[in-house]
Write a protein that holds these residues in place. Structure first.
Motif, PDB file in Angstrom:
ATOM      1  N   GLU A 150       0.833  -1.203   0.000  1.00 41.01           N
ATOM      2  CA  GLU A 150       0.000   0.000   0.000  1.00 41.01           C
ATOM      3  C   GLU A 150       0.872   1.260   0.000  1.00 41.01           C
ATOM      4  OE1 GLU A 150      -2.401  -0.718   3.426  1.00 41.01           O
ATOM      5  OE2 GLU A 150      -3.737  -2.080   2.357  1.00 41.01           O
ATOM      6  N   LEU A 151       2.003   1.213   0.699  1.00 44.90           N
ATOM      7  CA  LEU A 151       2.930   2.340   0.696  1.00 44.90           C
ATOM      8  C   LEU A 151       3.505   2.552  -0.699  1.00 44.90           C
ATOM      9  CD1 LEU A 151       4.617   4.576   1.984  1.00 44.90           C
ATOM     10  CD2 LEU A 151       6.240   2.808   2.730  1.00 44.90           C
ATOM     11  N   ASP A 152       3.896   1.486  -1.357  1.00 43.71           N
ATOM     12  CA  ASP A 152       4.403   1.604  -2.729  1.00 43.71           C
ATOM     13  C   ASP A 152       3.360   2.222  -3.651  1.00 43.71           C
ATOM     14  OD1 ASP A 152       6.896   0.571  -2.124  1.00 43.71           O
ATOM     15  OD2 ASP A 152       6.397  -1.469  -2.745  1.00 43.71           O
ATOM     16  N   HIS A 153       2.103   1.797  -3.480  1.00 41.94           N
ATOM     17  CA  HIS A 153       1.007   2.355  -4.290  1.00 41.94           C
ATOM     18  C   HIS A 153       0.861   3.855  -4.022  1.00 41.94           C
ATOM     19  CE1 HIS A 153      -2.700   2.570  -6.535  1.00 41.94           C
ATOM     20  NE2 HIS A 153      -3.358   2.984  -5.469  1.00 41.94           N
ATOM     21  N   ALA A 154       0.919   4.237  -2.754  1.00 42.90           N
ATOM     22  CA  ALA A 154       0.796   5.654  -2.390  1.00 42.90           C
ATOM     23  C   ALA A 154       1.946   6.461  -3.000  1.00 42.90           C
ATOM     24  CB  ALA A 154       0.778   5.810  -0.867  1.00 42.90           C
ATOM     25  N   LYS A 155       3.153   5.912  -2.965  1.00 37.25           N
ATOM     26  CA  LYS A 155       4.305   6.609  -3.554  1.00 37.25           C
ATOM     27  C   LYS A 155       4.146   6.764  -5.062  1.00 37.25           C
ATOM     28  CE  LYS A 155       7.806   5.422  -0.119  1.00 37.25           C
ATOM     29  NZ  LYS A 155       9.069   4.703   0.128  1.00 37.25           N
ATOM     30  N   GLN A 156       3.609   5.743  -5.707  1.00 39.74           N
ATOM     31  CA  GLN A 156       3.383   5.820  -7.154  1.00 39.74           C
ATOM     32  C   GLN A 156       2.365   6.910  -7.485  1.00 39.74           C
ATOM     33  OE1 GLN A 156       2.241   1.847  -8.237  1.00 39.74           O
ATOM     34  NE2 GLN A 156       4.323   1.048  -8.055  1.00 39.74           N
ATOM     35  N   LEU A 157       1.298   6.979  -6.697  1.00 40.17           N
ATOM     36  CA  LEU A 157       0.289   8.013  -6.915  1.00 40.17           C
ATOM     37  C   LEU A 157       0.890   9.407  -6.726  1.00 40.17           C
ATOM     38  CD1 LEU A 157      -2.821   6.450  -5.130  1.00 40.17           C
ATOM     39  CD2 LEU A 157      -2.451   6.681  -7.593  1.00 40.17           C
ATOM     40  N   GLN A 158       1.718   9.555  -5.699  1.00 39.05           N
ATOM     41  CA  GLN A 158       2.340  10.853  -5.452  1.00 39.05           C
ATOM     42  C   GLN A 158       3.257  11.239  -6.611  1.00 39.05           C
ATOM     43  OE1 GLN A 158       5.527  11.223  -2.613  1.00 39.05           O
ATOM     44  NE2 GLN A 158       4.692  13.162  -1.855  1.00 39.05           N
ATOM     45  N   ALA A 194       3.115  10.324  -9.634  1.00 41.82           N
ATOM     46  CA  ALA A 194       2.324  10.575 -10.840  1.00 41.82           C
ATOM     47  C   ALA A 194       1.469  11.841 -10.723  1.00 41.82           C
ATOM     48  CB  ALA A 194       1.442   9.368 -11.139  1.00 41.82           C
ATOM     49  N   GLY A 195       1.486  12.468  -9.547  1.00 45.92           N
ATOM     50  CA  GLY A 195       0.684  13.675  -9.348  1.00 45.92           C
ATOM     51  C   GLY A 195      -0.801  13.392  -9.218  1.00 45.92           C
ATOM     52  N   LYS A 196      -1.161  12.181  -8.854  1.00 43.93           N
ATOM     53  CA  LYS A 196      -2.570  11.802  -8.696  1.00 43.93           C
ATOM     54  C   LYS A 196      -2.999  12.044  -7.244  1.00 43.93           C
ATOM     55  CE  LYS A 196      -2.461   8.487 -12.453  1.00 43.93           C
ATOM     56  NZ  LYS A 196      -2.721   7.099 -12.863  1.00 43.93           N
ATOM     57  N   PHE A 197      -3.050  13.313  -6.871  1.00 43.81           N
ATOM     58  CA  PHE A 197      -3.295  13.678  -5.485  1.00 43.81           C
ATOM     59  C   PHE A 197      -4.720  13.385  -5.030  1.00 43.81           C
ATOM     60  CE2 PHE A 197       0.155  16.560  -6.943  1.00 43.81           C
ATOM     61  CZ  PHE A 197       1.177  15.922  -6.250  1.00 43.81           C
ATOM     62  N   GLU A 198      -5.692  13.489  -5.927  1.00 41.05           N
ATOM     63  CA  GLU A 198      -7.072  13.161  -5.555  1.00 41.05           C
ATOM     64  C   GLU A 198      -7.180  11.685  -5.176  1.00 41.05           C
ATOM     65  OE1 GLU A 198      -6.288  14.754  -8.399  1.00 41.05           O
ATOM     66  OE2 GLU A 198      -7.173  16.727  -8.168  1.00 41.05           O
ATOM     67  N   GLU A 199      -6.558  10.818  -5.967  1.00 42.29           N
ATOM     68  CA  GLU A 199      -6.578   9.382  -5.666  1.00 42.29           C
ATOM     69  C   GLU A 199      -5.848   9.095  -4.362  1.00 42.29           C
ATOM     70  OE1 GLU A 199      -5.783   6.235  -8.618  1.00 42.29           O
ATOM     71  OE2 GLU A 199      -5.866   7.860 -10.108  1.00 42.29           O
ATOM     72  N   LEU A 200      -4.709   9.724  -4.187  1.00 45.49           N
ATOM     73  CA  LEU A 200      -3.917   9.516  -2.972  1.00 45.49           C
ATOM     74  C   LEU A 200      -4.688   9.983  -1.743  1.00 45.49           C
ATOM     75  CD1 LEU A 200      -1.328   8.739  -1.501  1.00 45.49           C
ATOM     76  CD2 LEU A 200      -0.312  10.875  -2.286  1.00 45.49           C
ATOM     77  N   ALA A 201      -5.325  11.129  -1.831  1.00 46.40           N
ATOM     78  CA  ALA A 201      -6.091  11.659  -0.701  1.00 46.40           C
ATOM     79  C   ALA A 201      -7.307  10.798  -0.380  1.00 46.40           C
ATOM     80  CB  ALA A 201      -6.527  13.093  -0.995  1.00 46.40           C
ATOM     81  N   ALA A 202      -7.799  10.060  -1.365  1.00 43.50           N
ATOM     82  CA  ALA A 202      -8.976   9.214  -1.159  1.00 43.50           C
ATOM     83  C   ALA A 202      -8.627   7.830  -0.605  1.00 43.50           C
ATOM     84  CB  ALA A 202      -9.742   9.058  -2.475  1.00 43.50           C
ATOM     85  N   LEU A 203      -7.339   7.507  -0.518  1.00 46.69           N
ATOM     86  CA  LEU A 203      -6.959   6.180  -0.030  1.00 46.69           C
ATOM     87  C   LEU A 203      -7.424   5.968   1.401  1.00 46.69           C
ATOM     88  CD1 LEU A 203      -3.273   5.667  -1.250  1.00 46.69           C
ATOM     89  CD2 LEU A 203      -5.351   4.644  -2.171  1.00 46.69           C
ATOM     90  N   GLU A 204      -7.901   4.776   1.650  1.00 47.49           N
ATOM     91  CA  GLU A 204      -8.263   4.399   3.013  1.00 47.49           C
ATOM     92  C   GLU A 204      -7.046   3.706   3.619  1.00 47.49           C
ATOM     93  OE1 GLU A 204     -11.245   1.366   5.363  1.00 47.49           O
ATOM     94  OE2 GLU A 204     -11.812   2.055   3.369  1.00 47.49           O
ATOM     95  N   ILE A 205      -6.516   4.286   4.652  1.00 46.61           N
ATOM     96  CA  ILE A 205      -5.330   3.718   5.299  1.00 46.61           C
ATOM     97  C   ILE A 205      -5.791   2.745   6.371  1.00 46.61           C
ATOM     98  CG2 ILE A 205      -3.252   4.243   6.622  1.00 46.61           C
ATOM     99  CD1 ILE A 205      -3.171   6.937   5.174  1.00 46.61           C
ATOM    100  N   ARG A 206      -5.368   1.490   6.226  1.00 50.23           N
ATOM    101  CA  ARG A 206      -5.840   0.432   7.116  1.00 50.23           C
ATOM    102  C   ARG A 206      -4.741  -0.197   7.959  1.00 50.23           C
ATOM    103  NH1 ARG A 206      -7.607  -2.616   2.329  1.00 50.23           N
ATOM    104  NH2 ARG A 206      -7.472  -0.730   1.181  1.00 50.23           N
ATOM    105  N   CYS A 207      -3.671   0.526   8.188  1.00 50.94           N
ATOM    106  CA  CYS A 207      -2.574  -0.029   8.961  1.00 50.94           C
ATOM    107  C   CYS A 207      -2.569   0.580  10.364  1.00 50.94           C
ATOM    108  CB  CYS A 207      -1.248   0.235   8.253  1.00 50.94           C
ATOM    109  SG  CYS A 207      -0.984   1.983   7.842  1.00 50.94           S
ATOM    110  N   GLY A 208      -1.735  -0.006  11.210  1.00 43.70           N
ATOM    111  CA  GLY A 208      -1.610   0.485  12.574  1.00 43.70           C
ATOM    112  C   GLY A 208      -0.285   1.178  12.800  1.00 43.70           C
TER     113      GLY A 208
END
Length: 144
Positions: A36-44, A46-60
């Motif tokens: 999930e972190l790798d996915h978030a980094k890829q979105l960042q 790529a400049g896909k900030f709307e997608e990144l901001a919409a991610l549901e973070i499910r970790c502790g």
């Protein structure tokens, strides 16, 4: 083959199967956060900030990389707030930025890990809190 050797082989197989199962369970929990972190980094990147901001973070808090997920999401929310055309949208993105960056900062034990730019996140957190306080609810955001 004697009954004793057959029982011994069965015991070894069961032990190996149990060990393999435990390893798989441990691996299943950890990589999900890193994936999930790798996915978030890829979105960042790529400049896909709307997608990144919409991610549901499910970790502790103790999951490896969870702090960075919150920091990246908070950064995306901050960027979106700076681009927002209306006050209501800007206020929502600033709330997101303060919440997510604060969570990431609180979880970060080692700022050198993962190349995290500590100064940028603290600056964005302070700026988001200042801007949000300007919309009202100053006492809530002055403590950030």
């Amino acid at each position: 083959m004697t009954a004793r050797s057959r029982d011994s082989r069965l015991g070894i197989r069961l032990g190996l199967a149990a060990a393999a199962g435990a390893i798989l369970l441990a691996l299943a929990a950890c990589p999900a956060t890193l994936k999930e972190l790798d996915h978030a980094k890829q979105l960042q990147q790529a400049g896909k900030f709307e997608e990144l901001a919409a991610l549901e973070i499910r970790c502790g808090a103790n999951d490896e990389g969870c702090n960075q997920q919150h920091l990246l999401k908070g950064d995306a929310c901050f960027r979106l707030a700076m681009r927002a055309a209306d006050e209501s949208t800007r206020r929502s993105w600033l709330d997101c930025a303060v919440t997510e960056i604060s969570a990431g900062v609180d979880m970060t034990k080692d700022w050198a890990q993962g190349g995290i730019d500590r100064n940028r996140f603290y600056e964005n957190l302070c700026e988001a809190a200042r801007l949000r306080a300007d919309f009202g609810e100053r006492p809530r955001f002055e403590g950030v």
